[in-house]
Scaffold this motif. Sequence first.
Motif, short mmCIF file in Angstrom:
data_model
loop_
_atom_site.label_atom_id
_atom_site.label_comp_id
_atom_site.label_asym_id
_atom_site.label_seq_id
_atom_site.Cartn_x
_atom_site.Cartn_y
_atom_site.Cartn_z
N UNK A 248 4.33 -15.55 -21.45
CA UNK A 248 4.43 -16.42 -20.28
C UNK A 248 4.25 -15.56 -19.03
N UNK A 249 3.69 -16.18 -18.01
CA UNK A 249 3.52 -15.52 -16.71
C UNK A 249 3.97 -16.51 -15.64
N UNK A 250 4.32 -16.00 -14.47
CA UNK A 250 4.76 -16.88 -13.39
C UNK A 250 3.98 -16.62 -12.11
N UNK A 251 3.85 -17.68 -11.32
CA UNK A 251 3.23 -17.61 -10.00
C UNK A 251 4.12 -18.41 -9.06
N UNK A 252 4.45 -17.82 -7.93
CA UNK A 252 5.27 -18.52 -6.93
C UNK A 252 4.64 -18.35 -5.56
N UNK A 253 4.64 -19.43 -4.78
CA UNK A 253 4.10 -19.36 -3.42
C UNK A 253 4.84 -20.35 -2.54
N UNK A 254 4.85 -20.04 -1.25
CA UNK A 254 5.53 -20.92 -0.29
C UNK A 254 4.87 -20.94 1.08
N UNK A 255 3.70 -20.36 1.19
CA UNK A 255 3.00 -20.35 2.47
C UNK A 255 3.21 -19.08 3.27
N UNK A 256 4.10 -18.21 2.81
CA UNK A 256 4.26 -16.93 3.50
C UNK A 256 3.02 -16.08 3.22
N UNK A 257 2.98 -14.88 3.73
CA UNK A 257 1.76 -14.08 3.64
C UNK A 257 1.49 -13.52 2.25
N UNK A 258 2.41 -13.73 1.31
CA UNK A 258 2.17 -13.21 -0.03
C UNK A 258 2.64 -14.19 -1.09
N UNK A 259 2.13 -14.00 -2.30
CA UNK A 259 2.54 -14.76 -3.48
C UNK A 259 3.20 -13.79 -4.44
N UNK A 260 4.10 -14.30 -5.26
CA UNK A 260 4.68 -13.51 -6.33
C UNK A 260 3.98 -13.89 -7.62
N UNK A 261 3.43 -12.92 -8.30
CA UNK A 261 2.77 -13.16 -9.58
C UNK A 261 3.31 -12.13 -10.57
N UNK A 262 3.93 -12.62 -11.62
CA UNK A 262 4.37 -11.76 -12.71
C UNK A 262 3.46 -12.05 -13.89
N UNK A 263 2.57 -11.12 -14.16
CA UNK A 263 1.58 -11.30 -15.21
C UNK A 263 2.15 -11.13 -16.60
N UNK A 264 1.27 -11.19 -17.57
CA UNK A 264 1.66 -11.08 -18.97
C UNK A 264 2.09 -9.67 -19.34
N UNK A 265 1.51 -8.68 -18.68
CA UNK A 265 1.82 -7.28 -18.96
C UNK A 265 2.75 -6.74 -17.89
N UNK A 266 3.89 -7.37 -17.72
CA UNK A 266 4.83 -6.96 -16.67
C UNK A 266 5.22 -5.51 -16.88
N UNK A 267 4.86 -4.68 -15.93
CA UNK A 267 5.21 -3.27 -16.03
C UNK A 267 6.64 -3.04 -15.62
N UNK A 268 7.32 -2.18 -16.34
CA UNK A 268 8.71 -1.89 -15.99
C UNK A 268 8.81 -0.65 -15.11
N UNK A 269 7.67 -0.05 -14.76
CA UNK A 269 7.70 1.18 -13.97
C UNK A 269 8.29 0.99 -12.59
N UNK A 270 8.18 -0.22 -12.03
CA UNK A 270 8.65 -0.40 -10.66
C UNK A 270 10.11 -0.83 -10.57
N UNK A 271 10.76 -1.09 -11.69
CA UNK A 271 12.18 -1.42 -11.69
C UNK A 271 12.48 -2.59 -10.76
N UNK A 272 13.71 -2.66 -10.30
CA UNK A 272 14.11 -3.77 -9.43
C UNK A 272 14.00 -3.44 -7.95
N UNK A 273 13.82 -2.20 -7.60
CA UNK A 273 13.85 -1.85 -6.18
C UNK A 273 12.48 -1.84 -5.53
N UNK A 274 11.40 -1.92 -6.29
CA UNK A 274 10.06 -2.05 -5.72
C UNK A 274 9.45 -3.32 -6.31
N UNK A 275 9.18 -4.29 -5.46
CA UNK A 275 8.64 -5.57 -5.90
C UNK A 275 7.20 -5.66 -5.46
N UNK A 276 6.32 -6.04 -6.38
CA UNK A 276 4.90 -6.17 -6.08
C UNK A 276 4.59 -7.62 -5.71
N UNK A 277 3.94 -7.80 -4.59
CA UNK A 277 3.49 -9.11 -4.14
C UNK A 277 1.98 -9.03 -3.95
#
Length: 174
Positions: A119-148
């Motif tokens: 499963x993958x997720x996509x979230x958007x609300x009109x701000x300048x970025x979207x959140x997309x968590x793909x199928x190959x979610x990398x754990x390298x960025x942990x919780x303190x660096x979020x990719x948008x």
Amino acid sequence: MTKRNNAALAIGIILVIVAALVAIFNQSRTFPQIMGQSYASAKVESIHIYLSPMQNGLPTRELTLTQEDPAAQDLLNLLGGQVYDVWYDVGAGEGHQILLDYTVYMTLSMEPEGEAQAMATVALDGSKYMDIDGLDRGSWNGNWVRTHYRADLAFQQEVLDLLLAQPYEEVQEA
């Protein structure tokens, strides 16, 4: 070589490595690249969508698009037709202005491969970025660096308009 030449060479090598890493991590990506190697739009079994209103008086909406639904392919084509610039959020997230009438949260369910269903997720609300968590979610960025992924307001509004045109279930608030 003198110590000065060695130091200059070491600094030069470090600068080249840093520049390469910055280029790699800030490279624009297509939707299939974000989703991961196992993604193919034909493998999307269903897309569950939850639309949460940002204004009083609008209903909370929920809908599911399946492979057979033309709107599912339209949505995947719309998402797949964009190139997304990467943006990293380091540390605690800052608040942002929500510019759409609804926040959109989508869960893409892939056809099962063996016993596992991806499963993958996509979230958007009109701000300048979207959140997309793909199928190959990398754990390298942990919780303190979020990719948008940057997406302009007009594109996000186009996604929302497509979703609002679909039949939906109204979610009753508890």
